[in-house]
Design an enzyme around this catalytic site. Structure first.
Site, PDB file in Angstrom:
ATOM      1  N   LYS A  28       0.759  -1.183   0.106  1.00 27.49           N
ATOM      2  CA  LYS A  28      -0.103   0.086   0.050  1.00 27.49           C
ATOM      3  C   LYS A  28       0.881   1.261   0.083  1.00 27.49           C
ATOM      4  O   LYS A  28       1.919   1.076   0.446  1.00 27.49           O
ATOM      5  CB  LYS A  28      -0.803   0.005   1.235  1.00 27.49           C
ATOM      6  N   LYS A  90      -7.315  -6.407  -0.532  1.00 32.76           N
ATOM      7  CA  LYS A  90      -7.810  -5.548   0.752  1.00 32.76           C
ATOM      8  C   LYS A  90      -8.711  -4.644   0.087  1.00 32.76           C
ATOM      9  O   LYS A  90      -8.117  -3.799  -0.450  1.00 32.76           O
ATOM     10  CB  LYS A  90      -6.654  -5.189   1.628  1.00 32.76           C
TER      11      LYS A  90
END
Length: 232
Positions: A28, A90
């Site tokens: 991320k 996610k």
């Protein structure tokens, strides 16, 4: 044993985290928000680099912070991220009027989705029960705001324990994250989730600074071994 998930933004950080003992590598971009997404090209490159050294290390990637009502955009992005070859995708889910529909939509995707229930204002049992009923491979409890409030400030430990037990009973992974640090270690150990995720606690000077492999090693040791004096 609770597995350590280390959030990284580059191939260099991914290799450092894996080499220092992280069990799962999560891709991320912290500059882009709580679940800021790495570009698809970079996800592919980082995953390829990591697997050349650590071929069985699980990899997850976030889809980015998207509006909670943009359900089809969320589904499309999750599909694209899944097609990069990561093990888990996610997806942030904000409790509210669109949360249930979002969970239902992403549960039907080909990708192995990990819904991330954002608990800044709490999360109700009905939403957790719905996520469990949808048979995701795992469910994550996290926070969207990175202002110093931790997951334990947003949802009490007893409630978390009930949710974790519910998830585990279904056969799914129970995961926690949300500005966790050393002050929360005893609470993490008491809950014993399957996975605990970190970014800030693994970095040199805040979540957007460089990941420090020494901190990764310290957290891996803390999570993989019981506290001194704990019952076997």
């Amino acid at each position: 044993m609770t597995a350590l998930l280390a959030s990284v933004r580059s191939a260099e950080e991914a290799l450092d985290a894996a080499g220092a003992g992280a069990d799962l590598i999560d891709l991320k971009e912290p500059r882009e928000g709580a679940l800021g997404g790495v570009s698809l090209d970079n996800i592919w490159r980082i995953a390829r680099t990591l697997r050349s050294r650590h071929p069985v290390k699980p990899i997850s990637a976030t889809i980015g912070d998207l509006p909670p009502d943009a359900i089809e955009t969320i589904a499309a992005r999750a599909t694209e991220v899944g097609e990069t070859g990561v093990d888990f995708v996610k997806v942030g889910v904000v409790p509210g009027p669109h949360a249930r529909a979002c969970l239902t939509r992403i549960a039907g995707l080909q990708a192995a989705v990990l819904p991330v229930l954002l608990c800044d204002d709490g999360v109700d049992a009905a939403l957790v029960e719905h996520a469990v009923w949808l048979r995701f491979v795992g469910i994550v409890f996290d926070t969207a705001g990175k202002t110093g409030r931790t997951l334990f400030d947003c949802i009490d430990a007893a409630t978390l324990a009930r949710y974790i037990a519910m998830i585990r009973a279904s056969g799914a992974m129970a995961c926690i994250a949300g500005s966790l640090g050393w002050t929360q270690l005893d609470g993490i150990r008491a809950l014993a989730p399957d996975v605990a995720g970190f970014r800030t606690a693994l970095c040199e000077n805040g979540r957007i600074s460089r990941l420090d492999p020494r901190r990764v090693a310290q957290w891996a040791d803390a999570l993989h071994h019981a506290a001194p004096g704990a019952a076997a």
